[in-house]
Design a protein around this motif. Sequence first.
Motif, PDB file in Angstrom:
ATOM      1  N   GLY A 108       0.929  -1.571  -0.154  1.00  0.00           N
ATOM      2  CA  GLY A 108       0.442   0.053  -0.163  1.00  0.00           C
ATOM      3  C   GLY A 108       0.540   0.658   0.333  1.00  0.00           C
ATOM      4  N   ASP A 109      -0.129   2.534   0.367  1.00  0.00           N
ATOM      5  CA  ASP A 109       0.731   3.629   0.216  1.00  0.00           C
ATOM      6  C   ASP A 109       1.354   3.354   1.418  1.00  0.00           C
ATOM      7  OD1 ASP A 109      -0.503   4.555  -2.577  1.00  0.00           O
ATOM      8  OD2 ASP A 109      -1.888   5.597  -1.498  1.00  0.00           O
ATOM      9  N   SER A 110       2.615   4.374   1.714  1.00  0.00           N
ATOM     10  CA  SER A 110       3.666   4.787   1.995  1.00  0.00           C
ATOM     11  C   SER A 110       2.745   6.522   3.549  1.00  0.00           C
ATOM     12  CB  SER A 110       4.718   5.215   1.816  1.00  0.00           C
ATOM     13  OG  SER A 110       4.299   5.992   1.273  1.00  0.00           O
ATOM     14  N   ASP A 111       1.924   6.744   2.807  1.00  0.00           N
ATOM     15  CA  ASP A 111       1.616   7.823   3.410  1.00  0.00           C
ATOM     16  C   ASP A 111       0.423   7.664   4.464  1.00  0.00           C
ATOM     17  OD1 ASP A 111       3.660   9.605   2.081  1.00  0.00           O
ATOM     18  OD2 ASP A 111       2.236   9.765   0.938  1.00  0.00           O
ATOM     19  N   THR A 112      -0.609   6.697   3.949  1.00  0.00           N
ATOM     20  CA  THR A 112      -1.547   6.023   5.121  1.00  0.00           C
ATOM     21  C   THR A 112      -0.506   5.379   6.196  1.00  0.00           C
ATOM     22  OG1 THR A 112      -2.169   4.008   3.395  1.00  0.00           O
ATOM     23  CG2 THR A 112      -2.865   6.033   2.772  1.00  0.00           C
ATOM     24  N   PRO A 113      -1.868   5.455   7.055  1.00  0.00           N
ATOM     25  CA  PRO A 113      -1.073   4.336   7.761  1.00  0.00           C
ATOM     26  C   PRO A 113      -1.281   2.930   8.270  1.00  0.00           C
ATOM     27  CG  PRO A 113      -2.684   6.133   8.898  1.00  0.00           C
ATOM     28  CD  PRO A 113      -2.858   6.473   7.382  1.00  0.00           C
ATOM     29  N   VAL A 114      -0.924   2.285   8.712  1.00  0.00           N
ATOM     30  CA  VAL A 114      -1.199   1.169   8.872  1.00  0.00           C
ATOM     31  C   VAL A 114      -1.897   0.699  10.083  1.00  0.00           C
ATOM     32  CG1 VAL A 114      -0.448  -1.067   9.340  1.00  0.00           C
ATOM     33  CG2 VAL A 114       1.373   0.405   7.539  1.00  0.00           C
ATOM     34  N   ARG A 115      -3.002  -0.275   9.597  1.00  0.00           N
ATOM     35  CA  ARG A 115      -4.474  -0.428  10.057  1.00  0.00           C
ATOM     36  C   ARG A 115      -4.140  -1.961  10.466  1.00  0.00           C
ATOM     37  NH1 ARG A 115      -8.516   3.182   8.524  1.00  0.00           N
ATOM     38  NH2 ARG A 115      -8.175   5.744   9.326  1.00  0.00           N
TER      39      ARG A 115
END
Length: 120
Positions: A108-115
């Motif tokens: 995934g994107d590195s800007d979005t937090p991992v959930r």
Amino acid sequence: MSNVLLVVHLILALGLIGIVLVQRSEGGALGIGGGNMMTGRQSATALSKATWIVATAFLCVSLALTILTAREQSTDSIVERLGVEGAVESEPVDPRLDFDPEDLLPSGDSDTPVRPPKAE
């Protein structure tokens, strides 16, 4: 030689325990209350002389065992004594262990937090 010294050490330890337990208590902990060997007031009894002799012999045998053990130990490591060559392998034994560390990262994107994944 060390086995003989160990047996003598054990006999001296048991003898020292026995001699100390047989002696009469004079009150005061650690020789504080009564006279001791350092002052000239108390005449040394046979048991107190035997205690000093056995304790000195115990100390000497302890030092001899320490010196003997230090001389018997070698400076080589256990791997060198066993003669094992190539103790560290360069390739993993199990092929499943050969992986790319990037595979462990979430996609995934590195800007979005991992959930964490949602429970279903």
